[in-house]
Scaffold this active site. Structure first.
Site, mmCIF file in Angstrom:
data_model
loop_
_atom_site.group_PDB
_atom_site.id
_atom_site.type_symbol
_atom_site.label_atom_id
_atom_site.label_comp_id
_atom_site.label_asym_id
_atom_site.label_seq_id
_atom_site.Cartn_x
_atom_site.Cartn_y
_atom_site.Cartn_z
ATOM 1 N N ILE A 22 -18.525 -12.230 -6.936
ATOM 2 C CA ILE A 22 -19.338 -13.126 -6.113
ATOM 3 C C ILE A 22 -18.444 -13.724 -5.010
ATOM 4 O O ILE A 22 -17.227 -13.835 -5.190
ATOM 5 C CB ILE A 22 -19.992 -14.254 -6.955
ATOM 6 C CG1 ILE A 22 -18.925 -15.095 -7.651
ATOM 7 C CG2 ILE A 22 -20.980 -13.665 -7.948
ATOM 8 C CD1 ILE A 22 -19.481 -16.369 -8.263
ATOM 9 N N PRO A 23 -19.033 -14.083 -3.872
ATOM 10 C CA PRO A 23 -18.217 -14.530 -2.740
ATOM 11 C C PRO A 23 -17.240 -15.659 -3.084
ATOM 12 O O PRO A 23 -16.085 -15.641 -2.651
ATOM 13 C CB PRO A 23 -19.263 -14.995 -1.710
ATOM 14 C CG PRO A 23 -20.471 -14.170 -2.016
ATOM 15 C CD PRO A 23 -20.470 -13.991 -3.509
ATOM 16 N N ASP A 57 -3.076 -5.344 -4.356
ATOM 17 C CA ASP A 57 -4.212 -4.410 -4.386
ATOM 18 C C ASP A 57 -5.195 -4.829 -5.487
ATOM 19 O O ASP A 57 -5.260 -4.211 -6.544
ATOM 20 C CB ASP A 57 -3.680 -2.994 -4.622
ATOM 21 C CG ASP A 57 -4.726 -1.930 -4.372
ATOM 22 O OD1 ASP A 57 -5.792 -2.249 -3.805
ATOM 23 O OD2 ASP A 57 -4.477 -0.772 -4.749
ATOM 24 N N LEU A 58 -5.941 -5.894 -5.196
ATOM 25 C CA LEU A 58 -6.827 -6.474 -6.211
ATOM 26 C C LEU A 58 -8.163 -5.755 -6.308
ATOM 27 O O LEU A 58 -8.899 -5.947 -7.269
ATOM 28 C CB LEU A 58 -7.069 -7.956 -5.895
ATOM 29 C CG LEU A 58 -5.838 -8.850 -5.927
ATOM 30 C CD1 LEU A 58 -6.204 -10.285 -5.541
ATOM 31 C CD2 LEU A 58 -5.181 -8.831 -7.307
ATOM 32 N N LYS A 59 -8.511 -4.974 -5.289
ATOM 33 C CA LYS A 59 -9.784 -4.231 -5.277
ATOM 34 C C LYS A 59 -10.929 -5.159 -5.710
ATOM 35 O O LYS A 59 -11.680 -4.885 -6.648
ATOM 36 C CB LYS A 59 -9.702 -3.011 -6.188
ATOM 37 C CG LYS A 59 -8.679 -1.979 -5.731
ATOM 38 C CD LYS A 59 -8.713 -0.733 -6.583
ATOM 39 C CE LYS A 59 -7.956 0.426 -5.974
ATOM 40 N NZ LYS A 59 -6.496 0.313 -5.989
ATOM 41 N N LEU A 60 -11.071 -6.264 -4.971
ATOM 42 C CA LEU A 60 -12.030 -7.301 -5.370
ATOM 43 C C LEU A 60 -13.474 -6.860 -5.148
ATOM 44 O O LEU A 60 -13.810 -6.253 -4.130
ATOM 45 C CB LEU A 60 -11.768 -8.581 -4.570
ATOM 46 C CG LEU A 60 -10.404 -9.228 -4.802
ATOM 47 C CD1 LEU A 60 -10.134 -10.310 -3.758
ATOM 48 C CD2 LEU A 60 -10.329 -9.813 -6.206
ATOM 49 N N LYS A 72 3.367 -2.402 -2.839
ATOM 50 C CA LYS A 72 2.008 -2.640 -3.323
ATOM 51 C C LYS A 72 2.080 -2.994 -4.797
ATOM 52 O O LYS A 72 2.703 -2.279 -5.587
ATOM 53 C CB LYS A 72 1.125 -1.405 -3.141
ATOM 54 C CG LYS A 72 -0.301 -1.610 -3.655
ATOM 55 C CD LYS A 72 -1.207 -0.473 -3.259
ATOM 56 C CE LYS A 72 -1.271 0.639 -4.267
ATOM 57 N NZ LYS A 72 -2.074 0.343 -5.463
ATOM 58 N N GLY A 79 3.439 6.201 -4.307
ATOM 59 C CA GLY A 79 3.913 5.665 -5.572
ATOM 60 C C GLY A 79 4.885 6.586 -6.266
ATOM 61 O O GLY A 79 6.055 6.681 -5.894
HETATM 62 O O1 C5P Z 1 -0.233 8.782 -6.714
HETATM 63 P P1 C5P Z 1 0.649 7.653 -6.332
HETATM 64 O O2 C5P Z 1 1.606 7.275 -7.428
HETATM 65 O O3 C5P Z 1 1.324 7.835 -5.000
HETATM 66 O O4 C5P Z 1 -0.344 6.415 -6.163
HETATM 67 C C1 C5P Z 1 0.043 5.247 -5.505
HETATM 68 C C2 C5P Z 1 -1.159 4.362 -5.335
HETATM 69 O O5 C5P Z 1 -2.133 5.035 -4.573
HETATM 70 C C3 C5P Z 1 -1.827 3.924 -6.623
HETATM 71 O O6 C5P Z 1 -1.399 2.622 -6.915
HETATM 72 C C4 C5P Z 1 -3.303 3.964 -6.345
HETATM 73 O O7 C5P Z 1 -3.825 2.680 -6.084
HETATM 74 C C5 C5P Z 1 -3.407 4.754 -5.072
HETATM 75 N N1 C5P Z 1 -4.079 6.009 -5.344
HETATM 76 C C6 C5P Z 1 -5.310 6.194 -4.802
HETATM 77 N N2 C5P Z 1 -5.977 7.355 -5.053
HETATM 78 C C7 C5P Z 1 -5.441 8.291 -5.834
HETATM 79 C C8 C5P Z 1 -4.192 8.107 -6.399
HETATM 80 C C9 C5P Z 1 -3.514 6.934 -6.144
HETATM 81 O O8 C5P Z 1 -5.849 5.330 -4.121
HETATM 82 N N3 C5P Z 1 -6.145 9.380 -6.038
#
Ligand code: C5P
Length: 250
Positions: free
Chosen positions: A67-68, A61-64, A34, A211
């Site tokens: 606008i469309p 993981d752009l979390k868009l 990711k 992560g």
């Molecule tokens: O905590 P960790 O290092 O495992 O996080 C990995 C990914 O999980 C992060 O890039 C983040 O986008 C996501 N995350 C999440 N909610 C959290 C912590 C991390 O969505 N509370």
């Protein structure tokens, strides 16, 4: 499907070199990555291209929430780079979600996953922004909205995975960040509802995102291999991975 492909390693780093070092150390064990806003902003998208060229799955993981037209353009850009998954905020609503899904349809491997409620949020955080539903209720509402807009999957806390699997059926991806390993105290601090990967899979997750507990471990490949082995033994990940075979045309 190779179980390690279901464990998505979050490359949350400030430099491409640090991210590449983890990829290098994981070698063949690491099959899914990711790339989020931190690395993208700091180092640009070239790692997306190189990972995709190496046959890795890449969740951009752009979390868009835009606008469309802008969302569709960003999804297309992700597809051109070779990303296999891209995230959009479900709370953006179905018109924006449909724009993302339509754009992704040009790329057969690209899946659109809708972010329901960010895993760190608790009910009081939602109330603060005028949402009176609980995190569970809001997650279910947004997940149905996303599914009905044609999204391939949702991103949600492990805590909600079981309810979402029941609600959405077997074919929808349920991607759960907010998982950690008991051995890593730091990783748990900003997860309101952390869970172990096996628990998330058992509850119905198709993929987990992990992560720091993995990337900061002394031997990341050993940690990833141990997770995959635990999943194999427990059978927790033998359920379908939620991959729809049709393209995103709904
Ligand atoms: O905590 P960790 O290092 O495992 O996080 C990995 C990914 O999980 C992060 O890039 C983040 O986008 C996501 N995350 C999440 N909610 C959290 C912590 C991390 O969505 N509370």
């Amino acid at each position: 499907m190779d179980l390690t492909r279901r464990v998505i390693v979050a490359l949350d780093f400030d430099t491409a070199e640090d991210a590449e070092a983890v990829v290098e150390r994981l070698g063949d064990t690491g099959q899914s990555y990711k790339i989020g806003l931190q690395l993208l902003t700091a180092a640009g998208p070239s790692l997306v291209t190189s990972l995709a060229a190496a046959g890795k799955d890449v969740f951009l993981d752009l979390k868009l929430f835009e606008i469309p037209t802008s969302v569709a353009a960003a999804v297309r850009a992700a597809g051109v780079r070779g990303a296999t998954m891209v995230s959009v905020h479900a709370s953006a609503g179905s018109r924006i979600l449909r724009a993302a899904v339509r754009a992704a349809a040009e790329f057969p491997r690209l899946r659109v996953v809708a972010l329901t409620v960010v895993t760190s949020l608790i009910d009081a955080d939602l109330a603060e922004v005028g949402v009176t539903a609980t995190t569970g209720e809001q997650t279910a509402r947004l997940a149905l909205l996303a599914r009905d807009a044609g999204c391939h999957g949702v991103v949600a806390a492990p805590h909600d995975a079981a309810a979402l699997r029941r609600l959405l059926g077997p074919d929808v991806l349920v991607v759960t960040p907010g998982v950690t390993l008991p051995v890593h105290p730091d990783a748990a601090t900003d997860h309101a509802r952390p869970a172990h990967p096996a628990d998330a899979f058992r509850a119905g997750a198709s993929h987990v995102v992990i992560g720091r507990a993995l990337t900061r471990a002394p031997d990341p490949a050993a940690v990833l291999a141990a997770i995959a082995e635990e999943l194999r033994i427990s059978g927790a990940a033998t359920r379908p991975a939620g991959h729809r075979t049709d393209s995103a045309t709904r």
